[in-house]
Design a protein around this motif. Structure first.
Motif, PDB file in Angstrom:
ATOM      1  N   LEU A  84       0.829  -1.122   0.076  1.00  0.00           N
ATOM      2  CA  LEU A  84       0.012  -0.132  -0.055  1.00  0.00           C
ATOM      3  C   LEU A  84       0.790   1.111  -0.166  1.00  0.00           C
ATOM      4  CD1 LEU A  84      -2.898   1.268   0.298  1.00  0.00           C
ATOM      5  CD2 LEU A  84      -2.517   1.127   2.480  1.00  0.00           C
ATOM      6  N   ILE A  85       0.779   1.954  -1.160  1.00  0.00           N
ATOM      7  CA  ILE A  85       1.911   3.110  -1.261  1.00  0.00           C
ATOM      8  C   ILE A  85       1.143   4.510  -1.272  1.00  0.00           C
ATOM      9  CG2 ILE A  85       3.558   1.591  -2.849  1.00  0.00           C
ATOM     10  CD1 ILE A  85       2.037   3.407  -5.338  1.00  0.00           C
ATOM     11  N   ARG A  86      -0.154   4.560  -0.923  1.00  0.00           N
ATOM     12  CA  ARG A  86      -0.836   5.692  -0.882  1.00  0.00           C
ATOM     13  C   ARG A  86      -2.150   5.387  -0.765  1.00  0.00           C
ATOM     14  NH1 ARG A  86      -1.306  10.288  -5.679  1.00  0.00           N
ATOM     15  NH2 ARG A  86      -2.948  11.345  -4.991  1.00  0.00           N
ATOM     16  N   ARG A  87      -2.844   6.461   0.325  1.00  0.00           N
ATOM     17  CA  ARG A  87      -4.231   6.130   0.672  1.00  0.00           C
ATOM     18  C   ARG A  87      -4.790   7.564   0.681  1.00  0.00           C
ATOM     19  NH1 ARG A  87      -5.761   2.370   5.173  1.00  0.00           N
ATOM     20  NH2 ARG A  87      -6.194   1.126   3.592  1.00  0.00           N
ATOM     21  N   ASP A  88      -5.819   7.822  -0.333  1.00  0.00           N
ATOM     22  CA  ASP A  88      -6.467   9.160  -0.356  1.00  0.00           C
ATOM     23  C   ASP A  88      -7.675   9.006   0.362  1.00  0.00           C
ATOM     24  OD1 ASP A  88      -4.581  10.049  -2.064  1.00  0.00           O
ATOM     25  OD2 ASP A  88      -5.815  10.062  -3.871  1.00  0.00           O
ATOM     26  N   CYS A  89      -8.099  10.249   1.247  1.00  0.00           N
ATOM     27  CA  CYS A  89      -9.182  10.331   2.060  1.00  0.00           C
ATOM     28  C   CYS A  89     -10.139  11.315   1.347  1.00  0.00           C
ATOM     29  CB  CYS A  89      -8.968  10.956   3.483  1.00  0.00           C
ATOM     30  SG  CYS A  89      -8.116  12.585   3.387  1.00  0.00           S
ATOM     31  N   LEU A  90     -11.365  10.843   0.697  1.00  0.00           N
ATOM     32  CA  LEU A  90     -12.311  11.517   0.040  1.00  0.00           C
ATOM     33  C   LEU A  90     -13.520  11.837   0.977  1.00  0.00           C
ATOM     34  CD1 LEU A  90     -12.566   9.113  -3.000  1.00  0.00           C
ATOM     35  CD2 LEU A  90     -10.916  10.896  -2.584  1.00  0.00           C
ATOM     36  N   SER A  91     -13.973  13.272   0.836  1.00  0.00           N
ATOM     37  CA  SER A  91     -15.069  13.707   1.613  1.00  0.00           C
ATOM     38  C   SER A  91     -16.497  13.588   0.958  1.00  0.00           C
ATOM     39  CB  SER A  91     -14.979  15.114   2.084  1.00  0.00           C
ATOM     40  OG  SER A  91     -13.580  15.207   2.684  1.00  0.00           O
ATOM     41  N   VAL A  92     -17.399  12.742   1.535  1.00  0.00           N
ATOM     42  CA  VAL A  92     -18.259  12.285   0.602  1.00  0.00           C
ATOM     43  C   VAL A  92     -19.806  12.232   1.454  1.00  0.00           C
ATOM     44  CG1 VAL A  92     -19.528  10.275  -0.634  1.00  0.00           C
ATOM     45  CG2 VAL A  92     -17.099  10.589  -0.580  1.00  0.00           C
ATOM     46  N   ILE A  93     -20.832  12.851   0.920  1.00  0.00           N
ATOM     47  CA  ILE A  93     -22.173  12.905   1.474  1.00  0.00           C
ATOM     48  C   ILE A  93     -22.913  11.742   1.172  1.00  0.00           C
ATOM     49  CG2 ILE A  93     -24.400  14.359   2.011  1.00  0.00           C
ATOM     50  CD1 ILE A  93     -22.610  16.898   1.465  1.00  0.00           C
ATOM     51  N   ASP A  94     -23.290  11.053   2.118  1.00  0.00           N
ATOM     52  CA  ASP A  94     -24.229   9.911   1.748  1.00  0.00           C
ATOM     53  C   ASP A  94     -25.714  10.486   1.740  1.00  0.00           C
ATOM     54  OD1 ASP A  94     -26.171   7.766   1.520  1.00  0.00           O
ATOM     55  OD2 ASP A  94     -24.911   6.633   3.102  1.00  0.00           O
ATOM     56  N   LEU A  95     -26.161  10.745   0.449  1.00  0.00           N
ATOM     57  CA  LEU A  95     -27.475  11.438   0.317  1.00  0.00           C
ATOM     58  C   LEU A  95     -28.518  10.606   0.442  1.00  0.00           C
ATOM     59  CD1 LEU A  95     -26.432  13.317  -3.095  1.00  0.00           C
ATOM     60  CD2 LEU A  95     -26.546  14.209  -0.811  1.00  0.00           C
ATOM     61  N   THR A  96     -28.411   9.264   0.577  1.00  0.00           N
ATOM     62  CA  THR A  96     -29.501   8.429   1.039  1.00  0.00           C
ATOM     63  C   THR A  96     -29.854   8.437   2.477  1.00  0.00           C
ATOM     64  OG1 THR A  96     -28.104   6.288   1.599  1.00  0.00           O
ATOM     65  CG2 THR A  96     -28.775   6.824  -0.929  1.00  0.00           C
ATOM     66  N   GLU A 130     -16.766  19.059   5.302  1.00  0.00           N
ATOM     67  CA  GLU A 130     -17.404  18.585   6.361  1.00  0.00           C
ATOM     68  C   GLU A 130     -18.270  19.289   7.124  1.00  0.00           C
ATOM     69  OE1 GLU A 130     -13.703  15.314   8.206  1.00  0.00           O
ATOM     70  OE2 GLU A 130     -14.059  17.121   9.104  1.00  0.00           O
ATOM     71  N   SER A 131     -18.268  20.615   6.848  1.00  0.00           N
ATOM     72  CA  SER A 131     -19.271  21.457   7.236  1.00  0.00           C
ATOM     73  C   SER A 131     -20.909  21.282   6.287  1.00  0.00           C
ATOM     74  CB  SER A 131     -19.031  22.811   7.276  1.00  0.00           C
ATOM     75  OG  SER A 131     -18.906  23.395   5.863  1.00  0.00           O
ATOM     76  N   PHE A 132     -20.700  20.596   5.379  1.00  0.00           N
ATOM     77  CA  PHE A 132     -21.934  20.302   4.706  1.00  0.00           C
ATOM     78  C   PHE A 132     -22.190  18.988   4.759  1.00  0.00           C
ATOM     79  CE2 PHE A 132     -20.660  23.536   1.667  1.00  0.00           C
ATOM     80  CZ  PHE A 132     -22.131  24.068   1.210  1.00  0.00           C
ATOM     81  N   GLY A 133     -21.677  18.324   5.841  1.00  0.00           N
ATOM     82  CA  GLY A 133     -22.240  16.892   6.223  1.00  0.00           C
ATOM     83  C   GLY A 133     -21.339  15.889   5.737  1.00  0.00           C
ATOM     84  N   ALA A 134     -20.229  16.384   5.053  1.00  0.00           N
ATOM     85  CA  ALA A 134     -19.395  14.717   4.534  1.00  0.00           C
ATOM     86  C   ALA A 134     -18.674  14.108   5.455  1.00  0.00           C
ATOM     87  CB  ALA A 134     -18.324  15.507   3.287  1.00  0.00           C
ATOM     88  N   LYS A 135     -18.576  12.940   5.183  1.00  0.00           N
ATOM     89  CA  LYS A 135     -17.801  11.905   5.726  1.00  0.00           C
ATOM     90  C   LYS A 135     -16.807  11.396   5.000  1.00  0.00           C
ATOM     91  CE  LYS A 135     -20.738  12.292   9.169  1.00  0.00           C
ATOM     92  NZ  LYS A 135     -20.615  13.176  10.269  1.00  0.00           N
TER      93      LYS A 135
END
Length: 325
Positions: free
Chosen positions: A138-150, A298-303
């Protein structure tokens, strides 16, 4: 044990490649050859097709640099593409066959950039297990900010105040195809000033791509008194809306333009999608976080979800032999 044959992509494979992509369980329009070819002059393509007899069972969007093959560096995500019927044992065998093929063609290293799970139509983590078996690093791990709209999500008080500021300033949002206006008036000046960089796509390239994929690429500008103050270009898949570009002028905080725009996109335009993917907020190959950008998302609710990058030595293909008891 099944026998797989592998060959590099050629122009004659255009139709069967795209047909396979259209029904795969873990593919998006980024893997369509019309999208991949826009930057063909920048990469030495080394995409592969995997056959079982006459049947195409997997494709790998990829490029080559020296003795290393990458799951395509010109794409946000990539990796092996499979159909929904694929089984774990078959993925292990296909991975072994591809690594052996690369090794036989003087490729010593393979770097795999996975597609984030939110883009998959079905569970599609067989390749992670295959990488484990092959002792991939494992040479890299990106963190993505995602809103689960469901599911319910919470927008902070500060963000709501900024959205109301946009309403008070009578901002106008228009969906349009005036990429040149946004590129020249907002995006390029901001990237030049802040990062001394340019957009990945030129205005001409994004215009051509939008014309080929009108349902997958949409653009929105924000105006005050008929003057552009912000904009965003959104890449859209079956389940995900992802901002590819976002930028506002120096008045964006005073006007509330970016927050006003994104509230509209999240709550109205793309509310029926499963996910709103803001993308990463980091630098240094995932090891440094831009705290301000992360806070905004994250202030929009992204995890947070992650995207992994692996490196495997092709000579280790034998580690995938005799796995099934």
């Amino acid at each position: 044990m099944k026998n797989y044959s592998i060959r590099p992509y050629t122009l004659e494979d255009y139709a069967i490649w795209n047909d396979f992509i259209s029904s795969a369980k873990n593919a998006t329009f980024l893997f369509h050859r019309d999208f991949m070819e826009y930057h063909s002059d920048r990469f030495q393509d080394f995409s592969l097709l995997v056959f079982e007899g006459e049947e195409l069972v997997s494709v790998l969007p990829a490029n080559r640099v020296g003795d290393t093959v990458f799951s395509h560096q010109g794409l946000t995500y990539g990796g092996f593409v499979f159909d929904s019927k694929i089984k774990l044992g078959e993925v292990i065998e296909i991975t072994k066959a591809v690594l052996a093929f690369l090794n036989q063609n003087n490729i010593t290293t393979f770097q795999l950039k996975l597609i984030p799970s939110i883009y998959n139509a079905f569970f599609s983590e067989e390749i992670e297990y295959a990488m484990f078996l092959a002792k991939a690093k494992l040479i890299r791990r990106d963190c993505l900010s995602v809103i689960d709209l469901t599911k319910p999500f919470t927008v902070t008080k500060t963000r709501k105040e900024s959205i109301r500021r946009g309403e008070k300033n009578k901002l106008e949002i228009r969906e349009e195809l005036n990429f040149n206006l946004f590129w020249n008036e907002i995006l390029i000046p901001n990237l030049t000033k802040k990062h001394n960089s340019k957009p990945v796509h030129t205005a001409e390239e994004i215009i051509r791509l939008q014309q080929k994929f009108p349902k997958n690429i949409r653009h929105f500008n924000v105006y005050v008194d008929n003057r552009i103050v912000a904009g965003t270009t959104i890449f859209i898949t079956n389940a995900v809306a992802h901002p590819q570009y976002i930028s506002g002028n120096e008045q964006k905080n005073e006007l509330g333009s970016i927050d006003f725009l994104y509230n509209y996109l999240i709550t109205e335009v793309f509310a029926a999608k499963n996910f709103f993917d803001f993308g990463p907020s980091h630098e240094g190959n995932g090891k440094k976080i831009n705290e301000g950008i992360l806070f905004w998302k994250e202030s929009f609710g992204a995890k947070t979800t992650v995207q992994d990058f692996y490196e495997v030595q092709t000579s280790d293909y034998h580690l995938l032999e005799n796995v099934m008891l």
